[in-house]
Design an enzyme around this catalytic site. Structure first.
Site, short mmCIF file in Angstrom:
data_model
loop_
_atom_site.label_atom_id
_atom_site.label_comp_id
_atom_site.label_asym_id
_atom_site.label_seq_id
_atom_site.Cartn_x
_atom_site.Cartn_y
_atom_site.Cartn_z
CG ASN A 12 27.91 98.70 28.31
OD1 ASN A 12 28.94 98.66 28.98
ND2 ASN A 12 27.40 97.61 27.71
CE LYS A 42 28.87 97.22 24.43
NZ LYS A 42 28.44 96.44 23.27
CG HIS A 79 25.77 93.56 27.94
ND1 HIS A 79 26.37 92.95 26.86
CD2 HIS A 79 25.36 94.77 27.51
CE1 HIS A 79 26.33 93.77 25.83
NE2 HIS A 79 25.72 94.88 26.20
CD GLU A 119 29.24 93.10 24.34
OE1 GLU A 119 29.82 93.73 25.24
OE2 GLU A 119 28.86 93.63 23.27
CD GLU A 173 21.77 96.32 25.24
OE1 GLU A 173 22.20 97.42 24.87
OE2 GLU A 173 22.50 95.46 25.75
N GLY A 221 26.22 96.19 18.30
CA GLY A 221 27.47 96.26 17.52
C GLY A 221 27.22 96.15 16.03
CB SER A 262 23.30 99.77 16.24
OG SER A 262 24.09 98.61 16.19
#
Ligand code: PGA
Length: 252
Positions: free
Chosen positions: A9, A11, A96, A98, A166, A172, A212
């Protein structure tokens, strides 16, 4: 043997098309030699066409980082799964965290997953809790998320689904989740799917882990976490790290 799935991904990276081509090319060269790993790269939409057009014979698949829940119409800024399919995109990350944090709801996600499956795009449905407590309330949270995100998906379409677990606190972050807990969660998710769709469907849906992941911890996550694949963020745009990660996983 079923191949392990590694999804990158990207991003909102990298800054230029030239860099995107470079990451794609370097990864592809290695990915095409792997025996037990299949690789999907999910660049920003704007790079998709160029990367697809630059393809020669390759095993690497291209995915998108989202897809809208309508086929076409007055939806400014959105991109439909039909358009993605037409370009040659084969996967789409859906839900996701985010995007969820910007207001995407389970209801929207369920429509996106259902439409992707209908038009032949493989959805990578992301789920994950924000926090954990001693009482295990995250399990109820995950169960509800799975149920709500799939409530428009009939049993006949479920075989193409991929789920990426996730935990938001591990995205992150410095450290990934401990592999033993990843294993527990993947069993739990398979159980929820089995209750919804039947034993075989529950067992065979690939469960990926994301948060991560890097070339140092990937092997341990596979060996002890016993998952079907990885959703990799930062490390997927770090050419040396990602290439190392792919080679390491291919040794399992
Ligand atoms: P990370 O991101 O690997 O950078 O933690 C994972 C993700 O958000 O998919």
């Amino acid at each position: 043997m079923k191949k392990r799935i590694i999804i990158g991904n990207w991003k909102m990276n990298p800054r230029t098309l030239e860099e995107a081509k470079n990451i794609y090319k370097s990864t592809k060269t290695v990915a095409d030699k792997l025996k037990s790993v299949s690789v999907v790269m999910c660049p920003p939409f704007v790079y998709t066409s160029t990367l697809l057009n630059s393809r020669t014979e390759t095993t690497v698949k291209i995915g998108s980082q989202d897809a809208y829940f309508e086929e076409q119409g007055s939806y400014t800024g959105e991109i439909s799964p039909v358009m993605l399919k037409d370009l040659g995109v084969e996967y789409a990350i859906i839900g996701h965290s985010e995007r969820r944090s910007k207001g995407e709801t389970d209801e929207m996600i369920s429509k996106k997953v259902a439409l992707c499956l209908e038009v032949g795009i493989i959805p990578i449905l992301c789920i994950g809790e924000k926090v954990r407590d001693e009482g295990g309330s995250h399990l109820d949270f995950i169960k509800d998320q799975v149920k709500n995100s799939l409530n428009k998906v009939p049993k006949k379409n479920i075989s193409k689904l991929i789920i990426a677990y996730e935990p938001i606190w591990a995205i992150g972050a410095k450290e990934a989740m401990v592999p033993e807990s990843i294993y527990e969660m993947s069993l739990f998710i398979k159980k929820v799917l089995s209750d919804m769709y039947g034993h075989d469907e529950g067992i065979s849906t690939p469960i990926l882990y994301g948060g991560s992941v890097n070339f140092r911890n990937a092997l341990d996550i596979f060996n002890k976490g016993k998952i079907d694949g990885l959703l990799v963020g930062r490390e997927s745009v770090n050419i040396t790290g990602f290439v190392e990660l792919l080679k390491t996983v291919d040794t399992i």
